[in-house]
Design an enzyme around this catalytic site. Structure first.
Site, PDB file in Angstrom:
ATOM      1  N   ASP A 130      56.817  44.460 -41.400  1.00 37.79           N
ATOM      2  CA  ASP A 130      58.122  43.576 -41.826  1.00 37.79           C
ATOM      3  C   ASP A 130      58.758  43.361 -43.026  1.00 37.79           C
ATOM      4  O   ASP A 130      57.699  44.328 -44.298  1.00 37.79           O
ATOM      5  CB  ASP A 130      58.893  42.575 -40.860  1.00 37.79           C
ATOM      6  CG  ASP A 130      60.206  42.818 -40.635  1.00 37.79           C
ATOM      7  OD1 ASP A 130      61.241  42.537 -41.424  1.00 37.79           O
ATOM      8  OD2 ASP A 130      60.850  43.535 -39.648  1.00 37.79           O
ATOM      9  N   HIS A 172      63.985  38.984 -43.255  1.00 36.42           N
ATOM     10  CA  HIS A 172      64.470  39.430 -42.001  1.00 36.42           C
ATOM     11  C   HIS A 172      63.078  39.802 -41.071  1.00 36.42           C
ATOM     12  O   HIS A 172      62.886  39.887 -39.591  1.00 36.42           O
ATOM     13  CB  HIS A 172      64.158  41.040 -42.593  1.00 36.42           C
ATOM     14  CG  HIS A 172      64.281  42.273 -40.971  1.00 36.42           C
ATOM     15  ND1 HIS A 172      63.957  42.458 -40.122  1.00 36.42           N
ATOM     16  CD2 HIS A 172      65.618  42.675 -40.558  1.00 36.42           C
ATOM     17  CE1 HIS A 172      64.200  43.432 -39.730  1.00 36.42           C
ATOM     18  NE2 HIS A 172      65.938  43.231 -39.695  1.00 36.42           N
ATOM     19  N   SER A 215      66.774  44.984 -34.639  1.00 37.02           N
ATOM     20  CA  SER A 215      65.652  44.278 -35.404  1.00 37.02           C
ATOM     21  C   SER A 215      65.875  43.538 -34.557  1.00 37.02           C
ATOM     22  O   SER A 215      64.020  42.867 -34.001  1.00 37.02           O
ATOM     23  CB  SER A 215      66.533  44.231 -36.585  1.00 37.02           C
ATOM     24  OG  SER A 215      66.211  45.651 -37.028  1.00 37.02           O
TER      25      SER A 215
END
Length: 391
Positions: free
Chosen positions: A29, A83, A254
């Site tokens: 990520d 994220h 996600s």
């Protein structure tokens, strides 16, 4: 605020296991927030594989997977969304620490592979390098981790089919590494890449109300769904702001994928020998999911909503050698066409491991005659002739 844990029966699973520190979840990520109170002392070695200097911390690939994004997003100008840390928190944020949230497999370890800038994106090649590192295969860093990942989470998407990336994921599968990917947030009728590759487990999203969200990509390649936020509430996980390390909500597939990665890590801790192929068979048999739509598979929810309690019970019984797949009837043909020939044959096979038989096959239509045949091929429960009266 962690409504999603009840939806997929995680607290019930925690009565048996909260994870295993020998199990490693690789988060491919945007990198780590290593000093966040819910991530401190949670990580094994990782790596930064962002090769494009404009999308990196300015020094190319290196052993530091820290998310170096400033509070203001470099590309959009808005607030940065961390994220990778958000995804990692859902999978394995520390538990029983009187702090913030808790991850699904909160005793498991994390491996951070920084392959994307939080908003400017990145390349498929860099993502592939992160996966290669996680599984202990040759990669551009020239190194491999002392302990390789058991589960790889890719809450990312973009681009199309890439034969090189497919070969990397096939290598992961051959090494026994479970790879999870988000289905995509376009509300499309097909799953995006890399979730669409055959060896990945494609995860779609349900919202606060338990229904599949409108943004969740669906289609023939979807495997299952887990909570991703929306329809009333988001997924609370890790963040950083001007006040310091904190928490924020996110919505998307996600956020759904790491719920699956966490549950698979729980299973792996109880059943270290479980293979990706075996796990896919569990999914297709519906023994670790809750039915949502039509019986069996449907393109909206795949094989259903992943259930942590069911998953760990299956893992334990399979590890003990007592698990048997339930009986499941499969027809050799589910649609018959009669033109010049008015007779055909249909076989029924039981793909499960529990014996079962068919007592009768009949039709209410007078123009159809069905008879059980004496002979059948190996593996079939029975074979029937179907005769249509051409008059």
């Amino acid at each position: 605020e962690m409504w999603q844990l009840d939806l997929i029966n995680v607290p019930e699973a925690w009565d048996t296991t909260t994870g295993d520190p020998n199990v490693i979840i690789a988060i491919v990520d945007t990198g780590n927030l290593s000093q966040h109170p819910d991530l401190i002392d949670k990580s094994t070695t990782g790596y930064d594989f962002i090769s494009f200097l404009g999308n990196s911390d300015g020094d190319g690939i290196d052993p530091d997977p820290e998310d170096s994004m400033p509070l203001t997003d470099n590309c959009s100008g808005g607030n940065t969304f961390y994220h990778g840390a958000h995804v990692a928190g859902t999978a394995a944020a520390s538990g029983d620490n009187e702090e913030g949230i808790v991850g699904v497999s909160y005793t498991a370890e994390l491996m951070h592979l920084r392959v994307l800038d939080g908003s400017c994106g990145g390349s498929t090649y860099d993502v592939a390098q992160g996966v290669l590192y996680a599984i202990g295969a040759e990669n551009d860093s020239g190194t491999v981790p002392e302990r390789t990942a058991d589960v790889v989470n890719m809450s990312l998407g973009g681009g199309g089919y890439d034969p090189y990336f497919e070969s990397v994921l096939q290598d992961a599968d051959a090494r026994g590494v479970i790879v999870v990917a988000s289905s995509g947030n376009d509300g499309a009728s097909s799953v995006g890449y890399p979730a669409r590759y055959e060896t990945t487990i494609a995860v779609g999203s349900v919202g606060f109300d338990g229904d599949v969200t409108s943004y969740s990509n669906r289609g023939d390649n979807l495997d299952l769904v887990t909570p991703g936020g929306g329809n009333g509430a988001g997924i609370l996980s890790l963040h950083k702001s001007e006040e310091g390390f904190t928490y924020t909500e996110g919505n998307g597939t996600s956020m759904a994928a790491p719920h699956a990665a966490g549950i698979f890590a729980l299973m792996k801790g109880l059943h270290p020998d479980i293979t990706p192929e075996r796990l896919r068979r569990f999914i297709e048999a519906g023994v670790i999911t809750q039915e949502m739509g039509d019986e069996g598979f449907d393109t909206l929810s795949g094989y259903g909503l992943l259930d942590a309690e069911k998953a760990i019970n299956v893992a334990m019984s399979d590890a003990a050698g007592t698990f048997r797949f339930p009986a499941r009837f499969v027809l050799s043909d589910d649609e018959l066409y009669f033109m010049d020939v008015m007779t055909t044959e249909v076989a029924i096979t039981n793909t499960g491991e529990i014996p079962a038989d068919v007592s009768e096959v009949s039709s209410s239509e007078t123009w159809v005659t069905i008879e059980r045949l004496d002979e059948q091929e190996e593996g079939e429960i029975g074979r029937w002739s179907i005769v249509v009266n051409g008059e």
